[in-house]
Enzyme design. Structure first.
Site, short mmCIF file in Angstrom:
data_model
loop_
_atom_site.label_atom_id
_atom_site.label_comp_id
_atom_site.label_asym_id
_atom_site.label_seq_id
_atom_site.Cartn_x
_atom_site.Cartn_y
_atom_site.Cartn_z
N ASP A 1 1.03 -1.23 -0.10
CA ASP A 1 -0.07 -0.01 0.04
C ASP A 1 0.68 0.99 0.07
OD1 ASP A 1 -2.17 1.82 0.59
OD2 ASP A 1 -3.38 -0.04 1.53
N ASP B 1 -3.03 4.87 -2.34
CA ASP B 1 -4.01 5.38 -1.22
C ASP B 1 -4.48 6.62 -1.87
OD1 ASP B 1 -5.15 5.00 1.56
OD2 ASP B 1 -4.41 7.02 1.84
N GLU C 1 -6.95 4.00 -5.42
CA GLU C 1 -8.02 4.21 -4.65
C GLU C 1 -8.53 5.01 -5.15
OE1 GLU C 1 -9.82 4.51 -0.02
OE2 GLU C 1 -7.84 5.37 -0.85
N HIS D 1 -11.21 -2.51 4.10
CA HIS D 1 -10.85 -2.20 5.44
C HIS D 1 -11.71 -0.78 5.89
CE1 HIS D 1 -8.16 0.05 3.17
NE2 HIS D 1 -7.80 1.03 4.23
N ASP D 2 -12.24 -0.27 4.93
CA ASP D 2 -12.97 1.09 5.33
C ASP D 2 -14.64 0.81 5.26
OD1 ASP D 2 -10.61 2.80 5.61
OD2 ASP D 2 -10.62 2.95 3.29
C1 NOJ Z 1 -7.97 5.57 2.66
C2 NOJ Z 1 -7.59 4.44 3.38
O1 NOJ Z 1 -8.36 3.35 2.87
C3 NOJ Z 1 -8.25 4.80 4.75
O2 NOJ Z 1 -8.22 3.72 5.72
C4 NOJ Z 1 -7.39 5.85 5.53
O3 NOJ Z 1 -7.90 6.09 6.67
C5 NOJ Z 1 -7.62 7.23 4.62
N1 NOJ Z 1 -7.20 6.80 3.22
C6 NOJ Z 1 -6.46 8.03 4.86
O4 NOJ Z 1 -5.22 7.85 4.64
#
Ligand code: NOJ
Length: 533
Positions: free
Chosen positions: A99, A201, A264, A326-327
């Protein structure tokens, strides 16, 4: 299939390293743990693993606040552990993606400590500093994704710095050549160690409008929505210059051979597609397609969504699909166990590269996090709105031993309540389990180019049936998904001769497949093949 690039044929698996496998008893997963579990991926039929951040970090955002882009957090192990892991992964034919977090660092990164030390520090412009507005307030109305102003006053030098995420995550200034060179060097560092690519990211955040104009207010915002949605992120994200940067990152990846970049990006379809770039200036190979996470679970809607995505892809653009990460809430928590199995069949039979989120293969569903165990900064800053991410980051369950074999210590987050039966060892013994379904689907995907790389034609159906055909060099597969809870009969193409079938609920569906019709049970997904292995 030999003429396809590895990532077009691949199935990717996301590991949240804190929660995968602990080997030192501190209750948090580590690199040695991932190495110990590599055969899980081989058994399952995974081709590539993506590991969420493992870098040194104060862990305010659990690793997405990086304080050294070329190291490993001691909690996860050492660079030597990483080298061992990648060698062991490659020895099994597995690719490994890291990542990369380019938009912001930790406020404890030495670069930021230097940048904030004085206005004339050489690294001042590696971050985004602005004077106060005339009333002394923040330079504009931009709001952090975690709520509140995205600007933080810094008394030492009398300016504000910008943080799209947490106060502890200052944004890096990619318009500064020195910063850009340092970040590309960090990518080189990992490519040189053998990584097969990166998940990048919040790629669409990396460049902001040069004049920092106010964002427009969002007329649809109402209390109960996240604070960040008070404004539309028109000027703070998705600026035209991002595509030049993506092209530079891609050129670097390509200079190493067939390395992969997955971006992402949470944007509407038309804007998402721009991240593929153009033949003259390619962007990331896979701009993440998150649509299945948010889409209402409705066959007509999903039919249109898949068709619209396919139609919007640029020439040569390869699709990809995701059910969770994970979000975002887990598939089984959103859809229930029966439809999560249908969703797994959808994810693994649509055209394009799928990414499976760890734990979804065993069907981890809703996990209750007691108030005193809440760890996620999003939940801590905007409690009770339902944005907490702890429930999707809980430990993986491997067997029926203490703490499901995840750790010999106290797990940093609680396990799912049904871990004694919902774990890898138990599900391996059960041919009707979620794990077995995933394994069967991946085995068929590997054996049938029609599923792995074939073309796709949507089939018109009615009610809650979603259907499509995959085909490649004379081989055909038909996927019929009943998203509803009543049985439904579907007509099959007249010239299709089914010789093999996999159902999400029926161990032997073949006798039901007539020559022209089949009745799907409630909540059933069916994969029909004209060749079987
Ligand atoms: C996206 C990530 O997937 C998330 O987990 C993170 O909190 C934010 N970016 C900030 O880096």
């Amino acid at each position: 299939m030999t003429d396809r690039l590895w990532w077009e044929k691949a199935v990717v698996y996301q590991i949240y390293p804190r929660s995968f496998q602990d080997t030192n008893g501190d209750g948090i997963g580590d690199l040695a743990g991932i190495e110990r579990r590599l055969d899980h991926f081989v058994d399952l039929g995974i081709d590539a693993i993506w590991i969420s951040p493992i870098y040194p970090s104060p862990m305010v955002d659990f690793g997405y606040d990086v304080s050294d882009y070329t190291g490993v957090h001691p909690m996860f192990g050492t660079l030597e552990d990483f080298d061992r892991l990648i060698a062991a992964a490659h020895a099994r034919g597995l690719k490994l993606l890291l990542d990369f977090v380019p938009n912001h660092s930790s406020d404890q990164h030495p670069w930021f400590l230097e940048s904030r030390s004085s206005r004339d520090n050489p690294k001042r412009d590696w971050y985004i500093w602005r004077d106060a507005a005339s009333d002394g307030g923040p330079p504009n109305n931009w709001i952090s994704d975690f709520g509140g102003s995205a600007w933080q006053w810094d008394g030492t030098t009398g300016q504000y710095y910008y943080h799209a995420m947490l106060v502890e995550q200052p944004d890096l200034n990619w318009r500064d050549p020195g910063l850009k060179a340092a970040m590309l060097d960090a990518m080189r560092f990992w490519y040189d160690r053998g990584v097969d690519g990166f998940r990048v990211d919040i790629l669409w955040h990396m460049i902001k409008a040069a004049g920092f104009p106010d964002n427009p207010l969002n007329p649809a915002w109402t209390p109960g929505m996240a604070d960040m949605h008070r404004v539309l992120q028109l000027h703070s994200t998705d600026q035209p210059e991002i595509h030049g940067l993506a092209a530079e990152m891609r050129a670097l990846a390509d200079s190493y051979g067939d390395r992969l970049l997955v971006g992402e990006i949470y944007l509407p379809l038309d804007r998402l597609m721009a991240y593929y770039g153009s033949p003259a200036s390619p962007g990331v190979q896979l701009p993440f397609n998150f649509q299945l996470i948010d889409a209402p679970w409705d066959a007509r809607g999903l039919h249109d969504l898949v068709a619209a995505y396919e139609a919007a892809l640029p020439a040569g653009g390869w699709p990809n699909w995701v059910l969770g990460n994970h979000d975002r809430p887990r598939a089984a928590a959103r859809l229930g166990q029966a439809q999560a199995r249908v969703a797994a069949m959808l994810l693994l039979t649509l055209r394009g590269t799928p990414t499976i989120y760890y734990g979804d293969e065993i069907g981890i569903g809703t996990v209750d996090i007691p108030p005193d165990r809440v760890a996620d900064p999003r939940e801590l800053r905007e409690p009770g709105l339902g944005f907490g991410r702890d429930p999707v980051r809980t430990p993986m369950a491997w067997d029926g031993s203490a703490h499901a074999g995840f750790t010999t210590g106290d797990p940093w987050l609680p396990l799912h309540a049904d871990w004694r039966s919902r774990n890898v060892a138990a599900e391996r013994q059960d041919s009707a389990s979620s794990l077995s379904l995933h394994r069967d689907l991946l085995r068929l995907r590997r054996a049938h180019p029609a599923l792995a790389v074939g073309d796709m034609t949507m089939i018109d159906t009615e009610g809650q049936i979603l259907a499509y055909e995959r085909h490649h060099e004379g081989e055909r597969a038909i996927v019929l998904l009943n998203l509803g809870s009543i049985e439904a009969t579907v007509g099959l193409p007249k010239d299709f001769v089914c010789v093999g079938a996999l159902s999400t609920i029926d161990p032997s569906p073949l006798p039901r497949v007539g020559s022209h019709f089949i009745t799907l049970k409630a909540d059933e997904g069916l994969l029909l093949l004209d060749k079987f292995s």
